[in-house]
Design a protein around this motif. Sequence first.
Motif, PDB file in Angstrom:
ATOM      1  N   ALA A 309       0.824  -1.216   0.000  1.00 39.21           N
ATOM      2  CA  ALA A 309       0.000   0.000   0.000  1.00 39.21           C
ATOM      3  C   ALA A 309       0.855   1.260   0.000  1.00 39.21           C
ATOM      4  O   ALA A 309       0.473   2.283  -0.580  1.00 39.21           O
ATOM      5  N   ALA A 310       2.026   1.185   0.644  1.00 39.19           N
ATOM      6  CA  ALA A 310       2.903   2.355   0.718  1.00 39.19           C
ATOM      7  C   ALA A 310       3.790   2.508  -0.507  1.00 39.19           C
ATOM      8  O   ALA A 310       4.525   3.494  -0.629  1.00 39.19           O
ATOM      9  N   GLY A 311       3.752   1.540  -1.407  1.00 40.35           N
ATOM     10  CA  GLY A 311       4.556   1.628  -2.628  1.00 40.35           C
ATOM     11  C   GLY A 311       6.024   1.326  -2.413  1.00 40.35           C
ATOM     12  O   GLY A 311       6.866   1.770  -3.211  1.00 40.35           O
ATOM     13  N   VAL A 312       6.360   0.588  -1.346  1.00 32.73           N
ATOM     14  CA  VAL A 312       7.761   0.243  -1.108  1.00 32.73           C
ATOM     15  C   VAL A 312       8.263  -0.662  -2.239  1.00 32.73           C
ATOM     16  O   VAL A 312       7.580  -1.590  -2.638  1.00 32.73           O
ATOM     17  N   ARG A 313       9.437  -0.354  -2.748  1.00 32.98           N
ATOM     18  CA  ARG A 313      10.021  -1.027  -3.912  1.00 32.98           C
ATOM     19  C   ARG A 313       9.081  -0.947  -5.112  1.00 32.98           C
ATOM     20  O   ARG A 313       8.784  -1.929  -5.777  1.00 32.98           O
ATOM     21  N   GLY A 314       8.639   0.274  -5.375  1.00 33.71           N
ATOM     22  CA  GLY A 314       7.744   0.510  -6.507  1.00 33.71           C
ATOM     23  C   GLY A 314       8.380   0.258  -7.850  1.00 33.71           C
ATOM     24  O   GLY A 314       7.691   0.268  -8.873  1.00 33.71           O
ATOM     25  N   ASP A 315       9.692   0.039  -7.866  1.00 35.74           N
ATOM     26  CA  ASP A 315      10.387  -0.249  -9.119  1.00 35.74           C
ATOM     27  C   ASP A 315      10.119  -1.669  -9.607  1.00 35.74           C
ATOM     28  O   ASP A 315      10.442  -2.004 -10.745  1.00 35.74           O
ATOM     29  N   LEU A 316       9.534  -2.484  -8.739  1.00 36.21           N
ATOM     30  CA  LEU A 316       9.246  -3.871  -9.097  1.00 36.21           C
ATOM     31  C   LEU A 316       7.779  -4.049  -9.434  1.00 36.21           C
ATOM     32  O   LEU A 316       6.930  -3.221  -9.078  1.00 36.21           O
ATOM     33  N   SER A 317       7.465  -5.139 -10.108  1.00 29.70           N
ATOM     34  CA  SER A 317       6.073  -5.444 -10.390  1.00 29.70           C
ATOM     35  C   SER A 317       5.380  -5.839  -9.089  1.00 29.70           C
ATOM     36  O   SER A 317       6.018  -6.194  -8.098  1.00 29.70           O
ATOM     37  N   GLU A 318       4.054  -5.793  -9.085  1.00 31.77           N
ATOM     38  CA  GLU A 318       3.310  -6.102  -7.868  1.00 31.77           C
ATOM     39  C   GLU A 318       3.556  -7.547  -7.425  1.00 31.77           C
ATOM     40  O   GLU A 318       3.664  -7.833  -6.235  1.00 31.77           O
ATOM     41  N   GLY A 319       3.654  -8.457  -8.380  1.00 31.27           N
ATOM     42  CA  GLY A 319       3.921  -9.844  -8.036  1.00 31.27           C
ATOM     43  C   GLY A 319       5.282 -10.017  -7.390  1.00 31.27           C
ATOM     44  O   GLY A 319       5.420 -10.761  -6.411  1.00 31.27           O
ATOM     45  N   GLU A 320       6.299  -9.324  -7.920  1.00 36.45           N
ATOM     46  CA  GLU A 320       7.640  -9.407  -7.335  1.00 36.45           C
ATOM     47  C   GLU A 320       7.668  -8.764  -5.959  1.00 36.45           C
ATOM     48  O   GLU A 320       8.303  -9.274  -5.030  1.00 36.45           O
ATOM     49  N   ARG A 321       6.968  -7.650  -5.807  1.00 36.41           N
ATOM     50  CA  ARG A 321       6.936  -6.959  -4.505  1.00 36.41           C
ATOM     51  C   ARG A 321       6.271  -7.826  -3.452  1.00 36.41           C
ATOM     52  O   ARG A 321       6.693  -7.845  -2.294  1.00 36.41           O
ATOM     53  N   ALA A 322       5.228  -8.541  -3.835  1.00 38.41           N
ATOM     54  CA  ALA A 322       4.500  -9.368  -2.873  1.00 38.41           C
ATOM     55  C   ALA A 322       5.390 -10.455  -2.282  1.00 38.41           C
ATOM     56  O   ALA A 322       5.183 -10.891  -1.147  1.00 38.41           O
ATOM     57  N   LYS A 323       6.386 -10.905  -3.050  1.00 40.17           N
ATOM     58  CA  LYS A 323       7.287 -11.957  -2.569  1.00 40.17           C
ATOM     59  C   LYS A 323       8.427 -11.410  -1.715  1.00 40.17           C
ATOM     60  O   LYS A 323       9.138 -12.172  -1.068  1.00 40.17           O
TER      61      LYS A 323
END
Length: 377
Positions: A309-323
């Motif tokens: 929700a805070a957009g941490v590591r917004g440089d990655l795709s949502e799927g990659e961020r979730a992991k």
Amino acid sequence: MSLTDDAPRSSAASGDDDMPDIIDVVMEMDDADHGSPPPLSAIANPSLPAHLEALAGRARDYIEAASSANTRRAYAADWKHFSSWCRRQGIEMFPPDPQVVGLYIAACASGTATGDKKPNTVSTIERRLSSLSWNFAQRGQPLDRKDRHIATVMAGVRNTHASPPRQKEAILPEDLIAMLETLDRGTLRGLRDRAMLLLGFAGGLRRSEIVGLDVGSDQTEDGRGWVEIFADKGLLVTLRGKTGWREVEIGRGSSDATCPVVALQTWLRLARIAHGPLFRRVAGQGRAVGVDRLNDQEVARLVKRAALAAGVRGDLSEGERAKKFAGHSLRAGLASSAEVDERYVQKQLGHASAEMTRRYQRRRDRFRINLTKASGL
């Protein structure tokens, strides 16, 4: 059901530090279905005098207390996995045969142990082997892990399939502040989640340690520690961990908005909690506090949800961020951002060695000591 709900869930792990790849199963398993002996808690000694039965029951309680609930679930799941494989192959489980265990390891590594054809990771196979050793030993038939049929196969599995450890992304202070802004301060759930994030980060706590806390000492049977708040200095967290008791000091923050002590005091006051579990389920659109302790998986879900929700590591795709994010991200964040002598970080995280602490320090300067120049080159 939305991930924002506080409904009870399985305690299967999500890649955090307590125990990887745990299948949420009960300890009791049906003998006829799995071809295995009854659970250890149900095994009685017919030769034991009747007047010692109560003492035997207490001994079984102590045996359970020797390991965490996550470990017991993992051991039960792995035993079930092995017994099911043996049944499908038409192989007897007893007495323990190193050659059979070696074949089982090979099946796990090649993805043929189950119908999904998904190979187990090296860490999962090592955990399964430990589980089998423990289960066989508890049934009075120890397994020789040094036998060549096991040791050689396991060495080959490591050489063939081992990969660098996959670490969770560290939540840094700027990330944590952005995550706090995504939480609703107008609800008890939001206040609780703020306190959990700040306490977990500042204390470098494991997710199981966070939810295992009570308001005071000796208040619940399943409590793993408690907190003591000091008016001026901060709070002291007393924890019962894998290697015994330890104390963690958490000082007050530079502002009330990011102070873990203030966040905890606010949650306790508005939730009207004076006794028992520190962090509990909240229902009724975030306004009703229950009596049940949170599952440790809620910490992992909270960190993941707030980071996305805070957009941490917004440089990655949502799927990659979730992991990338889980409860472990809080511990890694403190280790990576606290600009103090390494030994203080090591003590806060409860590590036995400085090397383990360095694994958590994601952004430390790996080239601070330059042996090339020091050698004269």
